[in-house]
Design a protein around this motif. Sequence first.
Motif, PDB file in Angstrom:
ATOM      1  N   ALA A  40      13.715  28.664 -34.141  1.00 56.22           N
ATOM      2  CA  ALA A  40      14.161  28.545 -35.314  1.00 56.22           C
ATOM      3  C   ALA A  40      15.758  29.209 -35.836  1.00 56.22           C
ATOM      4  CB  ALA A  40      12.326  29.507 -36.450  1.00 56.22           C
ATOM      5  N   PRO A  41      15.341  28.571 -37.035  1.00 51.80           N
ATOM      6  CA  PRO A  41      17.079  28.941 -37.569  1.00 51.80           C
ATOM      7  C   PRO A  41      16.950  30.558 -37.391  1.00 51.80           C
ATOM      8  CG  PRO A  41      15.800  27.586 -39.036  1.00 51.80           C
ATOM      9  CD  PRO A  41      14.927  27.892 -38.556  1.00 51.80           C
ATOM     10  N   GLY A  42      18.287  30.920 -37.612  1.00 57.70           N
ATOM     11  CA  GLY A  42      18.916  32.028 -37.176  1.00 57.70           C
ATOM     12  C   GLY A  42      18.005  32.733 -36.468  1.00 57.70           C
ATOM     13  N   LYS A  43      17.258  32.400 -35.564  1.00 56.82           N
ATOM     14  CA  LYS A  43      16.103  33.499 -34.258  1.00 56.82           C
ATOM     15  C   LYS A  43      16.964  32.776 -33.010  1.00 56.82           C
ATOM     16  CE  LYS A  43      12.070  34.202 -36.916  1.00 56.82           C
ATOM     17  NZ  LYS A  43      10.618  34.278 -37.252  1.00 56.82           N
ATOM     18  N   GLU A  44      16.036  33.658 -31.291  1.00 55.11           N
ATOM     19  CA  GLU A  44      16.862  33.317 -30.703  1.00 55.11           C
ATOM     20  C   GLU A  44      15.586  31.657 -29.859  1.00 55.11           C
ATOM     21  OE1 GLU A  44      19.063  37.389 -28.879  1.00 55.11           O
ATOM     22  OE2 GLU A  44      17.074  36.648 -28.325  1.00 55.11           O
ATOM     23  N   ARG A  45      16.353  31.417 -28.968  1.00 53.15           N
ATOM     24  CA  ARG A  45      15.273  30.319 -28.271  1.00 53.15           C
ATOM     25  C   ARG A  45      14.263  30.859 -28.223  1.00 53.15           C
ATOM     26  NH1 ARG A  45      17.583  25.166 -24.929  1.00 53.15           N
ATOM     27  NH2 ARG A  45      18.602  24.951 -27.018  1.00 53.15           N
ATOM     28  N   GLU A  46      12.603  30.216 -27.805  1.00 58.79           N
ATOM     29  CA  GLU A  46      11.633  31.827 -26.952  1.00 58.79           C
ATOM     30  C   GLU A  46      10.607  30.523 -26.948  1.00 58.79           C
ATOM     31  OE1 GLU A  46       9.433  33.379 -30.963  1.00 58.79           O
ATOM     32  OE2 GLU A  46       8.919  31.137 -31.382  1.00 58.79           O
ATOM     33  N   PHE A  47       9.765  30.985 -26.056  1.00 54.42           N
ATOM     34  CA  PHE A  47       9.351  30.524 -25.033  1.00 54.42           C
ATOM     35  C   PHE A  47       8.180  30.133 -25.815  1.00 54.42           C
ATOM     36  CE2 PHE A  47       6.438  28.949 -21.230  1.00 54.42           C
ATOM     37  CZ  PHE A  47       5.639  29.443 -21.314  1.00 54.42           C
ATOM     38  N   VAL A  48       7.163  29.000 -25.111  1.00 52.09           N
ATOM     39  CA  VAL A  48       6.783  27.850 -26.370  1.00 52.09           C
ATOM     40  C   VAL A  48       5.018  27.872 -24.897  1.00 52.09           C
ATOM     41  CG1 VAL A  48       5.003  26.494 -27.351  1.00 52.09           C
ATOM     42  CG2 VAL A  48       7.598  27.182 -28.107  1.00 52.09           C
ATOM     43  N   ALA A  49       5.024  27.502 -23.877  1.00 49.87           N
ATOM     44  CA  ALA A  49       3.835  26.658 -23.057  1.00 49.87           C
ATOM     45  C   ALA A  49       4.946  26.950 -22.046  1.00 49.87           C
ATOM     46  CB  ALA A  49       3.686  25.538 -23.663  1.00 49.87           C
ATOM     47  N   GLY A  50       4.063  26.665 -20.704  1.00 52.01           N
ATOM     48  CA  GLY A  50       4.498  26.100 -19.377  1.00 52.01           C
ATOM     49  C   GLY A  50       3.825  25.727 -18.351  1.00 52.01           C
ATOM     50  N   ILE A  51       4.060  24.898 -17.622  1.00 48.57           N
ATOM     51  CA  ILE A  51       2.512  24.014 -17.089  1.00 48.57           C
ATOM     52  C   ILE A  51       3.343  23.933 -15.371  1.00 48.57           C
ATOM     53  CG2 ILE A  51       3.352  21.869 -17.511  1.00 48.57           C
ATOM     54  CD1 ILE A  51       0.390  21.051 -17.018  1.00 48.57           C
ATOM     55  N   SER A  52       2.704  23.810 -14.544  1.00 46.78           N
ATOM     56  CA  SER A  52       3.011  24.277 -13.234  1.00 46.78           C
ATOM     57  C   SER A  52       3.900  22.758 -12.591  1.00 46.78           C
ATOM     58  CB  SER A  52       2.421  24.662 -12.102  1.00 46.78           C
ATOM     59  OG  SER A  52       0.616  24.315 -12.599  1.00 46.78           O
ATOM     60  N   ARG A  53       4.598  21.992 -10.877  1.00 41.05           N
ATOM     61  CA  ARG A  53       4.430  21.460 -10.491  1.00 41.05           C
ATOM     62  C   ARG A  53       3.107  20.619 -11.241  1.00 41.05           C
ATOM     63  NH1 ARG A  53       7.613  22.910  -5.433  1.00 41.05           N
ATOM     64  NH2 ARG A  53       5.356  24.927  -5.393  1.00 41.05           N
ATOM     65  N   GLY A  54       2.179  20.787 -10.749  1.00 44.92           N
ATOM     66  CA  GLY A  54       0.868  20.505 -10.013  1.00 44.92           C
ATOM     67  C   GLY A  54       0.216  19.578 -11.874  1.00 44.92           C
ATOM     68  N   GLY A  55       0.676  20.887 -12.149  1.00 44.21           N
ATOM     69  CA  GLY A  55      -0.227  20.528 -13.783  1.00 44.21           C
ATOM     70  C   GLY A  55      -1.147  21.519 -13.640  1.00 44.21           C
ATOM     71  N   SER A  56      -1.585  22.270 -12.251  1.00 41.01           N
ATOM     72  CA  SER A  56      -3.439  22.968 -12.369  1.00 41.01           C
ATOM     73  C   SER A  56      -3.047  24.894 -13.234  1.00 41.01           C
ATOM     74  CB  SER A  56      -3.531  23.351 -10.895  1.00 41.01           C
ATOM     75  OG  SER A  56      -2.723  24.128  -9.742  1.00 41.01           O
ATOM     76  N   ASN A  57      -1.356  25.173 -13.578  1.00 47.96           N
ATOM     77  CA  ASN A  57      -1.696  26.365 -14.443  1.00 47.96           C
ATOM     78  C   ASN A  57      -0.542  26.359 -15.647  1.00 47.96           C
ATOM     79  OD1 ASN A  57      -2.003  27.998 -12.334  1.00 47.96           O
ATOM     80  ND2 ASN A  57      -0.706  27.248 -10.569  1.00 47.96           N
ATOM     81  N   THR A  58      -1.405  26.532 -16.572  1.00 46.89           N
ATOM     82  CA  THR A  58       0.248  26.832 -17.788  1.00 46.89           C
ATOM     83  C   THR A  58      -0.223  28.031 -17.913  1.00 46.89           C
ATOM     84  OG1 THR A  58      -2.479  25.996 -18.671  1.00 46.89           O
ATOM     85  CG2 THR A  58      -1.922  24.025 -18.591  1.00 46.89           C
ATOM     86  N   TYR A  59       0.722  28.439 -19.088  1.00 49.97           N
ATOM     87  CA  TYR A  59       1.000  29.071 -19.739  1.00 49.97           C
ATOM     88  C   TYR A  59       1.342  29.178 -20.920  1.00 49.97           C
ATOM     89  CZ  TYR A  59       1.484  30.068 -14.576  1.00 49.97           C
ATOM     90  OH  TYR A  59       1.570  29.487 -13.289  1.00 49.97           O
ATOM     91  N   TYR A  60       1.263  30.573 -22.477  1.00 52.85           N
ATOM     92  CA  TYR A  60       1.433  30.226 -22.897  1.00 52.85           C
ATOM     93  C   TYR A  60       1.849  31.492 -23.947  1.00 52.85           C
ATOM     94  CZ  TYR A  60      -1.419  25.772 -22.681  1.00 52.85           C
ATOM     95  OH  TYR A  60      -2.273  24.946 -22.180  1.00 52.85           O
ATOM     96  N   ALA A  61       2.743  30.969 -25.448  1.00 53.43           N
ATOM     97  CA  ALA A  61       3.010  32.755 -25.732  1.00 53.43           C
ATOM     98  C   ALA A  61       1.880  32.902 -26.428  1.00 53.43           C
ATOM     99  CB  ALA A  61       4.335  31.605 -27.036  1.00 53.43           C
TER     100      ALA A  61
END
Length: 120
Positions: A40-61
């Motif tokens: 966002a403007p004036g803010k640092e880049r932040e993690f939102v979501a991630g997914i493993s190579r096969g798609g079985s694991n997901t991660y969220y802020a």
Amino acid sequence: QVQLVESGGGLVQAGGSPRLSCAASVRTFSSYAMGWFRQAPGKEREFVAGISRGGSNTYYADSVKGRFTISRDNAKNTVYLQMNGLKPEDTAVYYCNAVRVTFGVQSDYWGQGTQVTVSS
């Protein structure tokens, strides 16, 4: 080298449900973990979501948990971010990220970003 191209951003009303896409130009897409970040403007880049190579694991802020869903289609070399219940504070440039570790060396690639603006 991996090229990532995001799409699907734009101006959205609060409560809207757009879907971002990130197309990767690489033959070994399934060997990369994928993620979405935002800045966002004036803010640092932040993690939102991630997914493993096969798609079985997901991660969220915590800020998006329960509202956003990350998924991938390895046959199409594409990762998605389904965003539901958007809020004005979700306004940011959203970046796609690809990460792979080979023999202890991390390779990290970024897309050019797509703007998401949420109007109240």
